[in-house]
Design a protein around this motif. Structure first.
Motif, mmCIF file in Angstrom:
data_model
loop_
_atom_site.group_PDB
_atom_site.id
_atom_site.type_symbol
_atom_site.label_atom_id
_atom_site.label_comp_id
_atom_site.label_asym_id
_atom_site.label_seq_id
_atom_site.Cartn_x
_atom_site.Cartn_y
_atom_site.Cartn_z
ATOM 1 N N ASP A 1 0.864 -1.171 0.000
ATOM 2 C CA ASP A 1 0.000 0.000 0.000
ATOM 3 C C ASP A 1 0.905 1.226 0.000
ATOM 4 O O ASP A 1 1.609 1.511 0.977
ATOM 5 C CB ASP A 1 -0.914 0.016 1.226
ATOM 6 C CG ASP A 1 -1.985 1.088 1.113
ATOM 7 O OD1 ASP A 1 -2.743 1.064 0.118
ATOM 8 O OD2 ASP A 1 -2.067 1.951 2.007
ATOM 9 N N VAL A 2 0.907 1.962 -1.107
ATOM 10 C CA VAL A 2 1.810 3.100 -1.285
ATOM 11 C C VAL A 2 1.287 4.302 -0.505
ATOM 12 O O VAL A 2 0.088 4.620 -0.541
ATOM 13 C CB VAL A 2 1.959 3.451 -2.776
ATOM 14 C CG1 VAL A 2 2.897 4.647 -2.957
ATOM 15 C CG2 VAL A 2 2.487 2.256 -3.566
ATOM 16 N N PRO B 1 -2.667 -3.960 5.258
ATOM 17 C CA PRO B 1 -2.437 -2.587 5.734
ATOM 18 C C PRO B 1 -2.976 -1.573 4.725
ATOM 19 O O PRO B 1 -2.729 -1.681 3.526
ATOM 20 C CB PRO B 1 -0.910 -2.519 5.828
ATOM 21 C CG PRO B 1 -0.426 -3.510 4.811
ATOM 22 C CD PRO B 1 -1.422 -4.627 4.833
ATOM 23 N N ARG B 2 -3.698 -0.583 5.229
ATOM 24 C CA ARG B 2 -4.216 0.478 4.363
ATOM 25 C C ARG B 2 -4.026 1.822 5.059
ATOM 26 O O ARG B 2 -4.542 2.058 6.156
ATOM 27 C CB ARG B 2 -5.703 0.252 4.053
ATOM 28 C CG ARG B 2 -5.989 -1.003 3.263
ATOM 29 C CD ARG B 2 -5.328 -1.015 1.888
ATOM 30 N NE ARG B 2 -5.879 -0.012 1.020
ATOM 31 C CZ ARG B 2 -6.900 -0.237 0.174
ATOM 32 N NH1 ARG B 2 -7.450 -1.441 0.108
ATOM 33 N NH2 ARG B 2 -7.352 0.721 -0.597
ATOM 34 N N LEU B 3 -3.277 2.701 4.404
ATOM 35 C CA LEU B 3 -3.002 4.028 4.935
ATOM 36 C C LEU B 3 -4.176 4.967 4.708
ATOM 37 O O LEU B 3 -4.876 4.895 3.687
ATOM 38 C CB LEU B 3 -1.759 4.599 4.267
ATOM 39 C CG LEU B 3 -0.430 3.991 4.742
ATOM 40 C CD1 LEU B 3 0.649 4.168 3.697
ATOM 41 C CD2 LEU B 3 -0.013 4.617 6.067
ATOM 42 N N SER B 4 -4.392 5.857 5.669
ATOM 43 C CA SER B 4 -5.434 6.866 5.522
ATOM 44 C C SER B 4 -5.046 7.842 4.418
ATOM 45 O O SER B 4 -3.871 7.959 4.047
ATOM 46 C CB SER B 4 -5.626 7.610 6.843
ATOM 47 O OG SER B 4 -4.419 8.250 7.232
ATOM 48 N N PRO B 5 -6.014 8.580 3.863
ATOM 49 C CA PRO B 5 -5.709 9.504 2.769
ATOM 50 C C PRO B 5 -4.645 10.543 3.112
ATOM 51 O O PRO B 5 -3.913 11.002 2.220
ATOM 52 C CB PRO B 5 -7.065 10.162 2.474
ATOM 53 C CG PRO B 5 -8.061 9.122 2.875
ATOM 54 C CD PRO B 5 -7.471 8.469 4.080
ATOM 55 N N LYS C 1 -1.479 9.576 7.848
ATOM 56 C CA LYS C 1 -1.142 9.683 9.266
ATOM 57 C C LYS C 1 -1.632 8.494 10.093
ATOM 58 O O LYS C 1 -1.253 8.348 11.248
ATOM 59 C CB LYS C 1 -1.717 10.977 9.839
ATOM 60 C CG LYS C 1 -1.093 12.232 9.241
ATOM 61 C CD LYS C 1 -1.695 13.484 9.854
ATOM 62 C CE LYS C 1 -1.058 14.747 9.250
ATOM 63 N NZ LYS C 1 -1.656 15.988 9.845
ATOM 64 N N GLN C 2 -2.494 7.674 9.512
ATOM 65 C CA GLN C 2 -3.005 6.514 10.218
ATOM 66 C C GLN C 2 -2.965 5.294 9.291
ATOM 67 O O GLN C 2 -2.930 5.430 8.058
ATOM 68 C CB GLN C 2 -4.445 6.745 10.685
ATOM 69 C CG GLN C 2 -4.611 7.746 11.822
ATOM 70 C CD GLN C 2 -6.066 7.865 12.231
ATOM 71 O OE1 GLN C 2 -6.893 8.357 11.478
ATOM 72 N NE2 GLN C 2 -6.369 7.402 13.438
ATOM 73 N N VAL C 3 -2.978 4.145 9.916
ATOM 74 C CA VAL C 3 -3.038 2.904 9.141
ATOM 75 C C VAL C 3 -4.085 2.005 9.775
ATOM 76 O O VAL C 3 -4.172 1.885 11.009
ATOM 77 C CB VAL C 3 -1.667 2.195 9.078
ATOM 78 C CG1 VAL C 3 -1.123 1.870 10.463
ATOM 79 C CG2 VAL C 3 -1.756 0.928 8.247
ATOM 80 N N ALA C 4 -4.900 1.396 8.948
ATOM 81 C CA ALA C 4 -5.844 0.364 9.383
ATOM 82 C C ALA C 4 -5.351 -0.970 8.844
ATOM 83 O O ALA C 4 -4.792 -1.035 7.751
ATOM 84 C CB ALA C 4 -7.246 0.674 8.862
ATOM 85 N N TRP C 5 -5.558 -2.015 9.618
ATOM 86 C CA TRP C 5 -5.165 -3.343 9.160
ATOM 87 C C TRP C 5 -5.955 -4.391 9.921
ATOM 88 O O TRP C 5 -6.725 -4.090 10.833
ATOM 89 C CB TRP C 5 -3.664 -3.542 9.298
ATOM 90 C CG TRP C 5 -3.140 -3.843 10.689
ATOM 91 C CD1 TRP C 5 -2.815 -5.055 11.212
ATOM 92 C CD2 TRP C 5 -2.853 -2.887 11.717
ATOM 93 N NE1 TRP C 5 -2.350 -4.930 12.498
ATOM 94 C CE2 TRP C 5 -2.362 -3.611 12.829
ATOM 95 C CE3 TRP C 5 -2.974 -1.495 11.821
ATOM 96 C CZ2 TRP C 5 -1.988 -2.992 14.031
ATOM 97 C CZ3 TRP C 5 -2.608 -0.876 13.013
ATOM 98 C CH2 TRP C 5 -2.122 -1.613 14.090
#
Length: 847
Positions: free
Chosen positions: A96-97, A139-143, A146-150
């Protein structure tokens, strides 16, 4: 353990014939969910030679994707791929870039757990973000970055959503978003605890989309939306059976929700709905899978993974117009120095033959040709291996790009050949051809003319690859397997191979392989059935007793299905019966109908060697044999042959049928029905008793001695080789040397009728057999004496108690469609129970 130690351990596995151990454990054993063969393949990232997860760079001109366990960078429209990561003894997935394009998050598997990592694209620095050997994926970064959800199993063993702040030094304030929730309804294939999967952010960064099975009995659930700052603010977006891989993602303008679904079809395609869950419409079409889709940053294109060509492939499609660009890594710039290895595999006569191959490079990673399907075992002994065995099927000559240095090669071809292993040293930039000559270790021809068959294969079952009969035949040839029965069956709402059914052999049959399409009747309440040689049609519905659905009724029960199958001339077998020793008094629940169907004459064979515990299954089988039921030994792998991660390969559990050398459907059916069989996952067995073979009957006027002749040939060492008479070992053979062969003759004193068979088994696992432990058994030879077989009242009482448990559970169900369904089912069960009670009251106290 260091990476170097892992490399050394795995290399030694391939090179040394160490004694078998008993330490085989499941891959990712920390995950506390049932039926790992589903979630591991359908959800966990897998090692494939083709691309898997993908992410666009911020300007949309390039992709970073996973392939062969590394991350790669490739410009759209170019054929050159640049390897970004190449970990030692580990594999990278799910990139996830970051929104600023400076880094990429990804998941890394090292044989223990899956952790989140970050790669700095400017410096190449790699940074671990999670520790603890949990399973951390998606893993997915917020737009705003500053945050990551996984998704993580940390703390529970279940798949739950987590979120954390992310900075230059790693993660901060990690916390679960939803926590544990136990559904009130019963679930069979899924944990009682809800899961949360497939997170992605809305463009404004305020909400997370995900998939959950909140109160869903069958399937992975629905698409949900949740406020990041207030997890209590959550709502269902779309009711949808997503089968682990919906991966919903909002378009950059926030107006369309993209997801993958099979939505009434047999294959997954890309669909669109709205943030409010409008009726979904398909975006793509085809009899293959498209999944793992991502929007480009400008919303004009979609990248996705497809198995249209069989293996996984990467495409970018214009949203408007549908023009598609394949992303093909024609030129690869590796991060490590490489060499080219070619294998040339031949049999003892010098003829080119296909085979199964495992290659471990100097980096401790599995390698395979770019065009082949990589497969992974479902378990391994952690004291002997750093990770599960990965393998591929080589058509006889195959070429692989591998890191320079010491390379371990392992070649196997079915059970009739000795495994071949060798270590070679490869020099950077060179080509090396390694000849492989396989040595035969077959049974003496005097024991029969056998044909091998896997009675239980699923050609397609929701896996990473798209299989065809032609490729299934290639898989069989590499495993030295003569016959495959493709059992057509549902996976939740789908029946993936339903369109292939035909009573006659598939046209792809030939060149030594026969493909037959058959059926598995799929009720986990009564036990699964194999229906072989149906002459007209697949029986529908393909399942019953699916609670909380329109097919909740326990009717039709297995006896009814057996009658319908027999009307078509089919054989009916119980498949993968028992995973542990069954004690009717202590089982939490007991609904398996095998004893009832045996008593009512419905069962033609049992998978004694299959996706179950072979010894536990044999213990039940022996009791049935003691009561006079003539039940042949069958075998089936239950291989999901389009999986990257499977309990397999095809033919791992196979039955050998004495057909006189024929491979016709009629000859195979007759041999299985008559019990002219032995079942095995490795050892080959030959048995003659008084000149008779398995399936035959010996009639003697009086007790006395009977001559026997036995043979063992095995690709692995065998711990125990025994003759079993009426459930008791009457002769144990001493195996010496490598314990892989024996020829013996002698006499047995037989003072009672009944049955006798030969079996081979090991105390623990062996890495050369991708199963829980080596095991083989012949079908019985039946013995008739004037006094008849000995009474077995204890075995009869055992099944009477079993039937009492089944009756009680079946009577408690309130989801029959009618009273007549209920009463006919209970009457059938009572008839079987009463039969066992009558046998229990005969003769003296039994064994």
């Amino acid at each position: 353990m260091t990476s170097v130690a892992r490399v050394a351990m795995l290399t030694s596995l391939l090179l040394l014939a160490a004694p078998a151990g008993a330490g085989r454990e499941a891959v990712l054993k920390q995950v506390d969910l049932p039926h790992s063969y589903y979630w591991r393949e359908l959800y966990i990232p897998q090692l494939t030679t083709g691309p898997s997860g993908l992410s666009f760079t911020p300007d949309g001109s390039e992709l970073i994707y996973s392939m062969g366990g590394s991350l790669w960078l490739q410009k759209i429209g170019s054929d050159e791929a640049i390897e970004l990561t190449h970990p030692r003894a580990a594999y990278d997935y799910q990139p996830d870039v970051a929104p600023d394009g400076g880094s990429v998050l990804f998941s890394r598997y090292d044989g223990n757990g899956i952790e989140l990592w970050r790669l700095d694209l400017a410096t190449g620095r790699e940074q671990v973000l999670t520790v603890g050997n949990a399973v951390n994926v998606e893993p997915r970064l917020s737009p705003d970055g500053k945050q990551v959800a996984w998704v993580s199993t940390a703390g529970t063993g279940h798949f739950n959503l987590f979120v954390a702040d992310i900075g230059a030094d790693g993660l901060h304030n990690p916390q679960p978003l939803l926590g544990e929730r136990k559904s009130a309804i019963a679930r069979y294939y899924y944990s009682a605890f809800d899961h949360a999967l497939n997170p992605s952010w809305t463009p404004d960064g305020k909400r997370i989309l995900y998939v959950s099975n909140n109160e869903a009995a069958w399937g992975t659930g629905d698409i949900w939306s949740m406020a990041v700052g207030n997890p209590a603010d959550r709502r269902k977006v779309l009711s949808e059976e997503t089968s682990w891989d919906a991966r919903p993602e909002m378009s950059p303008d926030g107006k369309q929700l993209l997801f993958a679904s099979y939505h009434g079809r047999q294959w997954r395609q890309l669909w669109l709905t709205t943030p409010d869950g409008a009726a979904p419409l398909p975006l793509t079409f085809g009899e293959f899978d498209r999944a793992s889709a991502r929007w480009s940053p400008d919303g004009r294109r979609i990248g996705y993974i497809s198995n249209e060509r069989g293996n996984t492939s990467l495409f970018v499609q214009d949203y408007v117009g549908g023009a598609t660009t394949p992303i093909v890594a024609g030129k690869r710039r590796y991060k490590v120095s490489t060499s080219r290895l070619t294998l040339d595999i031949r049999d003892e006569r010098g003829s080119s033959v296909p085979a199964r191959v495992a290659v471990i490079g100097s980096d401790g990673r599995a390698a395979a040709p770019a065009s082949t399907w990589m497969h992974a075992d479902d378990g391994f002994d952690r004291a002997r291996q750093a990770a599960e065995t990965h393998y591929f099927h080589c058509p006889s000559r195959c070429t692989i790009d591998v890191p320079a240095g010491d390379t371990a090669i392992w070649v196997q071809r079915g059970f009739r050949y000795d495994p071949w292993r060798q270590k070679v040293k490869l020099t950077e930039g060179t080509d090396r051809t390694v000849p492989v000559t396989l040595s035969s270790n077959d049974l003496p021809a005097s024991f029969g003319n056998w044909r091998s068959a896997d009675l239980h294969v699923h050609m397609n079952y929701g896996g990473h690859y798209r299989n065809t009969p032609e490729n299934l035949a290639r898989q069989a040839r590499a495993e030295d397997l003569d016959v495959i029965y493709n059992l057509i069956v549902n996976k939740e709402e789908r029946v993936p191979d339903i369109g292939y059914f035909r009573p006659d052999p598939d046209p792809a049959s030939g060149a030594g392989v026969l493909i037959m399409h058959a059926q598995e009747f799929h009720t986990s309440y009564w036990g699964h059935l194999g229906l072989l040689h149906l002459s007209d049609h697949v029986l529908t519905p393909d399942f019953s007793a699916y609670r909380h659905t329109a097919l909740a009724s326990p009717f039709p029960h297995n006896g009814t299905i057996a009658d319908l199958a027999h009307d078509q001339g089919a054989l009916v077998g119980y498949v993968h019966p028992f995973d542990w020793d069954i004690d009717p008094a202590t089982e939490k629940s007991l609904t398996n109908m095998l004893p009832a169907d045996a008593a009512n004459g419905k069962v033609d064979y049992i998978e004694i060697v299959g996706f179950s515990d072979h010894k536990a299954t044999a213990n039940v089988w022996y009791r049935l044999l003691n009561l006079g039921f003539r039940l042949p030994a069958g075998a089936g792998t239950d291989a999901m042959a389009n999986y990257a991660s499977l309990r397999g390969p095809v033919g791992m559990n196979r039955v050998f049928l004495e057909t006189g050398g024929e491979t016709t459907p009629a000859a195979l059916r007759a041999a299985l029905k008559a019990g002219r069989t032995f079942a095995s996952n490795g050892p080959l067995l030959g048995l003659e008793l008084g000149g008779k073979r398995p399936g035959d009957t010996i009639s003697r006027p009086a007790p006395g001695k009977i001559g026997y002749r036995i043979a063992l040939r095995s690709p692995v060492s065998v711990d125990h080789l025994e003759l079993v008479h009426n459930g008791k070992v009457v002769k144990a053979f001493a195996l010496k040397g490598d314990r892989r062969s024996l020829d013996a003759t002698g006499e047995l004193a037989v003072d009672a009728g009944g049955w006798l068979l030969l079996r081979a088994w090991n105390d623990g696992a062996d890495p050369l057999v991708l199963d829980i432990y080596p095991y083989a058994t012949t079908s019985p030879i039946y013995l008739e004496l004037p006094s008849g077989p000995p009474a077995a009242p204890r075995d009869a009482a055992y099944f009477a108690a079993w039937m009492d448990r089944v009756l009680a559970d079946a009577a408690s169900r309130n989801d029959y469609r009618s009273e007549s369904e209920r009463e006919s089912t209970l009457a059938y069960l009572r008839k079987a129970r009463d039969h066992y009670l009558s046998l229990a009251n005969e003769g003296p106290a039994g064994r």
